[in-house]
Design a protein around this motif. Structure first.
Motif, PDB file in Angstrom:
ATOM      1  N   SER A 187       0.817  -1.226   0.000  1.00 55.94           N
ATOM      2  CA  SER A 187       0.000   0.000   0.000  1.00 55.94           C
ATOM      3  C   SER A 187       0.842   1.264   0.000  1.00 55.94           C
ATOM      4  N   ASP A 188       2.151   1.134  -0.159  1.00 52.39           N
ATOM      5  CA  ASP A 188       3.038   2.303  -0.136  1.00 52.39           C
ATOM      6  C   ASP A 188       3.477   2.750  -1.523  1.00 52.39           C
ATOM      7  N   GLN A 189       2.961   2.106  -2.556  1.00 50.04           N
ATOM      8  CA  GLN A 189       3.322   2.492  -3.915  1.00 50.04           C
ATOM      9  C   GLN A 189       2.300   3.496  -4.449  1.00 50.04           C
ATOM     10  N   TYR A 190       2.682   4.743  -4.554  1.00 44.89           N
ATOM     11  CA  TYR A 190       1.734   5.776  -4.993  1.00 44.89           C
ATOM     12  C   TYR A 190       1.275   5.558  -6.430  1.00 44.89           C
ATOM     13  N   LYS A 191       2.128   4.924  -7.242  1.00 42.59           N
ATOM     14  CA  LYS A 191       1.765   4.710  -8.638  1.00 42.59           C
ATOM     15  C   LYS A 191       0.573   3.760  -8.781  1.00 42.59           C
ATOM     16  N   LEU A 192       0.437   2.829  -7.845  1.00 44.96           N
ATOM     17  CA  LEU A 192      -0.710   1.913  -7.885  1.00 44.96           C
ATOM     18  C   LEU A 192      -2.020   2.696  -7.698  1.00 44.96           C
ATOM     19  N   TYR A 193      -2.007   3.662  -6.798  1.00 41.89           N
ATOM     20  CA  TYR A 193      -3.198   4.486  -6.589  1.00 41.89           C
ATOM     21  C   TYR A 193      -3.486   5.344  -7.821  1.00 41.89           C
ATOM     22  N   ASN A 194      -2.423   5.848  -8.453  1.00 45.68           N
ATOM     23  CA  ASN A 194      -2.608   6.623  -9.684  1.00 45.68           C
ATOM     24  C   ASN A 194      -3.271   5.773 -10.770  1.00 45.68           C
ATOM     25  N   ASN A 195      -2.762   4.531 -10.940  1.00 42.30           N
ATOM     26  CA  ASN A 195      -3.319   3.658 -11.970  1.00 42.30           C
ATOM     27  C   ASN A 195      -4.788   3.332 -11.693  1.00 42.30           C
ATOM     28  N   ARG A 196      -5.084   3.051 -10.428  1.00 44.25           N
ATOM     29  CA  ARG A 196      -6.470   2.724 -10.105  1.00 44.25           C
ATOM     30  C   ARG A 196      -7.362   3.957 -10.238  1.00 44.25           C
ATOM     31  N   ALA A 197      -6.837   5.125  -9.896  1.00 38.33           N
ATOM     32  CA  ALA A 197      -7.604   6.368 -10.062  1.00 38.33           C
ATOM     33  C   ALA A 197      -7.942   6.601 -11.528  1.00 38.33           C
ATOM     34  N   SER A 198      -6.988   6.310 -12.404  1.00 39.40           N
ATOM     35  CA  SER A 198      -7.222   6.463 -13.838  1.00 39.40           C
ATOM     36  C   SER A 198      -8.332   5.531 -14.314  1.00 39.40           C
ATOM     37  N   ALA A 199      -8.307   4.285 -13.824  1.00 44.75           N
ATOM     38  CA  ALA A 199      -9.363   3.330 -14.189  1.00 44.75           C
ATOM     39  C   ALA A 199     -10.713   3.784 -13.643  1.00 44.75           C
ATOM     40  N   TYR A 200     -10.728   4.278 -12.414  1.00 43.14           N
ATOM     41  CA  TYR A 200     -11.966   4.788 -11.840  1.00 43.14           C
ATOM     42  C   TYR A 200     -12.513   5.964 -12.663  1.00 43.14           C
ATOM     43  N   LEU A 201     -11.623   6.806 -13.156  1.00 43.68           N
ATOM     44  CA  LEU A 201     -12.032   7.951 -13.966  1.00 43.68           C
ATOM     45  C   LEU A 201     -12.744   7.493 -15.235  1.00 43.68           C
ATOM     46  N   TYR A 202     -12.192   6.482 -15.881  1.00 43.04           N
ATOM     47  CA  TYR A 202     -12.828   5.934 -17.086  1.00 43.04           C
ATOM     48  C   TYR A 202     -14.198   5.328 -16.759  1.00 43.04           C
ATOM     49  N   MET A 203     -14.338   4.794 -15.562  1.00 35.96           N
ATOM     50  CA  MET A 203     -15.605   4.185 -15.132  1.00 35.96           C
ATOM     51  C   MET A 203     -16.587   5.223 -14.578  1.00 35.96           C
ATOM     52  N   LYS A 204     -16.189   6.497 -14.606  1.00 32.43           N
ATOM     53  CA  LYS A 204     -17.010   7.593 -14.076  1.00 32.43           C
ATOM     54  C   LYS A 204     -17.219   7.475 -12.561  1.00 32.43           C
ATOM     55  N   GLU A 205     -16.338   6.773 -11.896  1.00 34.21           N
ATOM     56  CA  GLU A 205     -16.377   6.680 -10.431  1.00 34.21           C
ATOM     57  C   GLU A 205     -15.519   7.818  -9.874  1.00 34.21           C
ATOM     58  N   HIS A 206     -16.081   9.023  -9.966  1.00 35.58           N
ATOM     59  CA  HIS A 206     -15.286  10.216  -9.712  1.00 35.58           C
ATOM     60  C   HIS A 206     -14.810  10.326  -8.266  1.00 35.58           C
ATOM     61  N   GLN A 207     -15.676  10.038  -7.318  1.00 33.52           N
ATOM     62  CA  GLN A 207     -15.281  10.168  -5.921  1.00 33.52           C
ATOM     63  C   GLN A 207     -14.174   9.183  -5.568  1.00 33.52           C
ATOM     64  N   LYS A 208     -14.284   7.952  -6.075  1.00 35.10           N
ATOM     65  CA  LYS A 208     -13.246   6.951  -5.816  1.00 35.10           C
ATOM     66  C   LYS A 208     -11.919   7.367  -6.464  1.00 35.10           C
ATOM     67  N   LEU A 258     -11.912  16.610 -11.596  1.00 41.41           N
ATOM     68  CA  LEU A 258     -12.638  17.820 -11.213  1.00 41.41           C
ATOM     69  C   LEU A 258     -13.217  18.534 -12.432  1.00 41.41           C
ATOM     70  N   SER A 259     -12.468  18.513 -13.523  1.00 46.03           N
ATOM     71  CA  SER A 259     -12.962  19.115 -14.764  1.00 46.03           C
ATOM     72  C   SER A 259     -14.198  18.386 -15.267  1.00 46.03           C
ATOM     73  N   GLU A 260     -14.170  17.074 -15.185  1.00 44.45           N
ATOM     74  CA  GLU A 260     -15.277  16.268 -15.702  1.00 44.45           C
ATOM     75  C   GLU A 260     -16.562  16.468 -14.900  1.00 44.45           C
ATOM     76  N   VAL A 261     -16.444  16.702 -13.607  1.00 45.59           N
ATOM     77  CA  VAL A 261     -17.648  16.908 -12.788  1.00 45.59           C
ATOM     78  C   VAL A 261     -18.029  18.383 -12.682  1.00 45.59           C
ATOM     79  N   GLY A 262     -17.290  19.249 -13.383  1.00 45.60           N
ATOM     80  CA  GLY A 262     -17.697  20.641 -13.487  1.00 45.60           C
ATOM     81  C   GLY A 262     -17.041  21.623 -12.550  1.00 45.60           C
TER      82      GLY A 262
END
Length: 332
Positions: free
Chosen positions: A44-65, A90-94
C-alpha cells in the motif's frame, strides 16, 4: 505496513502490469481495478498503484473513488500524475476552477508535461467563455435605459444556461439564472435552480431567493422556513433579514385583510337580516291578523299551522300578484 519481500514485490509488479494490459488490450477497467486493488493489498506504499487505479476509476465515471485514490497517492508522494488526474476528474464533474488549480500544481512539478499543459489551456479557455456568458447575461438583465435598451430575460436565461453547461458546479450561476426565471414569471423553474444551487453548495443566497419566491406565490410558511435556514448560515446577512421583514409585513397585511373581510361578512349578514325583516314586515302587512282564541294561542300545533298558513299566503301572493286580502277572506 511491512516492506514486502522480493516475492511480494514481484507479485505486485505482475499484478500492476496485468492491470495495465487489461486496459491496453481490451479496456477492461473493472478487471484492471481488481488487479490494482490486489497489488495495493500487498503493498500500500506504492503511490503509482493508486494513480493507476484512479485512472481506471475515472474511465468508469467513479469520480469520488478516483479523487480518493489521487489523495492517497499525493499523501505518499507529491507527484505530477496525481495532480493531473485530480484536475481531470474535477474538470469532468464541473469544478473548473478547482481543476485549474490542480493542473497548475502539476505543472509546477513538471512544466513540460504535455497532457497537463493541454488541460490547462482547455480549462482556461472554458472558464473565460463561461465568464463571458455571465457578462452577457448581466447586460441583458441590466440594460442601459438611456440607450433605449430593454430587459431581455429570455436572452439572459439562455446565456446563463450556456455558462452552466460549461461550468456545471458553479452554484452561483444557478442562483443568477433563478433570478432571471423569477423576473420572467417562471417561478417553478427558478425554484428548481435554487434547489440545484443548494445541491452543489448550501448557501444563503439560494435560500433567500426561495423565500422571496414563496412569498410571491403566497406560500408564507415555506418562505419563513427558507429564510430561517438562510439565517442559520449567516445570522447577520442583510438581504436575509430584509426578506424576513418583507414576509412578516406580508403576513401582517394578510391578517389585517382577513380580519376586515370577516368583519365585513358580519356586517353584510346583519344587513341581510335587516333587509329580510323589512321584507317580512312588508309581506305580512298584506295580511289581516286572524283572530285567535286563548285556547288556540295555547295550542302549539294550532299556532304552528297558523304561521305556516300565513307564510303560504305570502308566497301565493307573490306568485299571483293578488290584491290585499280582506278580513275573514277564505282565499288564503
Amino acid at each position: 505496513m511491512d516492506t514486502p519481500g522480493p516475492a511480494s514485490t514481484r507479485e505486485v509488479d505482475l499484478l500492476k502490469e496485468k492491470g495495465n494490459q487489461k486496459i491496453r488490450d481490451s479496456e477492461d477497467f473493472i478487471g484492471a481495478i481488481i488487479c490494482y486493488s490486489q497489488a495495493i493489498e500487498l503493498d500500500s506504499d506504492q503511490y503509482k498503484l493508486y494513480n493507476n487505479r484512479a485512472s481506471a476509476y475515472l474511465y468508469m465515471k467513479e469520480h469520488q473513488k478516483a479523487l480518493t485514490d489521487c489523495e492517497k497517492s499525493l499523501h505518499l508522494e507529491d507527484n505530477t500524475r496525481a495532480h493531473a488526474l485530480q484536475a481531470a476528474v474535477l474538470s469532468e464533474v464541473g469544478y473548473l476552477e478547482d481543476a485549474l488549480h490542480a493542473v497548475q500544481r502539476a505543472l509546477a512539478l513538471s512544466p513540460a508535461d504535455t497532457e497537463a499543459v493541454d488541460l490547462e489551456v482547455y480549462l482556461t479557455r472554458t472558464l473565460e467563455e463561461a465568464h463571458s456568458c455571465i457578462d452577457d447575461a448581466k447586460r441583458r438583465m441590466e440594460p442601459h435605459a438611456e440607450l433605449g435598451e430593454q430587459e431581455d430575460f429570455l436572452g439572459a436565461i439562455a446565456a446563463y444556461t450556456r455558462a452552466i453547461d460549461l461550468y456545471k458546479a458553479n452554484y452561483r450561476y444557478y442562483n443568477r439564472r433563478a433570478v432571471a426565471y423569477f423576473q420572467s414569471g417562471e417561478m417553478q423553474l427558478g425554484l428548481q435552480d435554487c434547489d440545484a444551487s443548494l445541491d452543489i453548495h448550501e448557501n444563503t443566497r439560494a435560500y433567500c431567493l426561495k423565500a422571496a419566491a414563496y412569498g410571491e406565490l403566497g406560500q408564507l410558511d415555506a418562505g419563513f422556513e427558507c429564510i430561517a435556514r438562510a439565517l442559520l448560515l449567516s445570522p447577520e446577512d442583510t438581504q436575509s433579514l430584509k426578506t424576513q421583514q418583507d414576509l412578516s409585513d406580508m403576513k401582517a397585511l394578510i391578517d389585517v385583510n382577513s380580519s376586515r373581510s370577516s368583519s365585513s361578512s358580519s356586517s353584510q349578514a346583519i344587513n341581510r337580516r335587516a333587509r329580510w325583516v323589512k321584507t317580512m314586515q312588508a309581506n305580512t302587512s298584506i295580511l289581516t291578523p286572524l283572530p285567535l282564541t286563548a285556547s288556540q294561542l295555547l295550542s302549539s300545533k294550532t299556532l304552528l299551522s297558523t304561521v305556516v298558513g300565513r307564510w303560504r299566503c305570502v308566497r301565493t301572493h307573490r306568485r299571483t300578484a293578488c290584491k290585499p286580502l280582506h278580513t275573514g277572506s277564505s282565499a288564503c
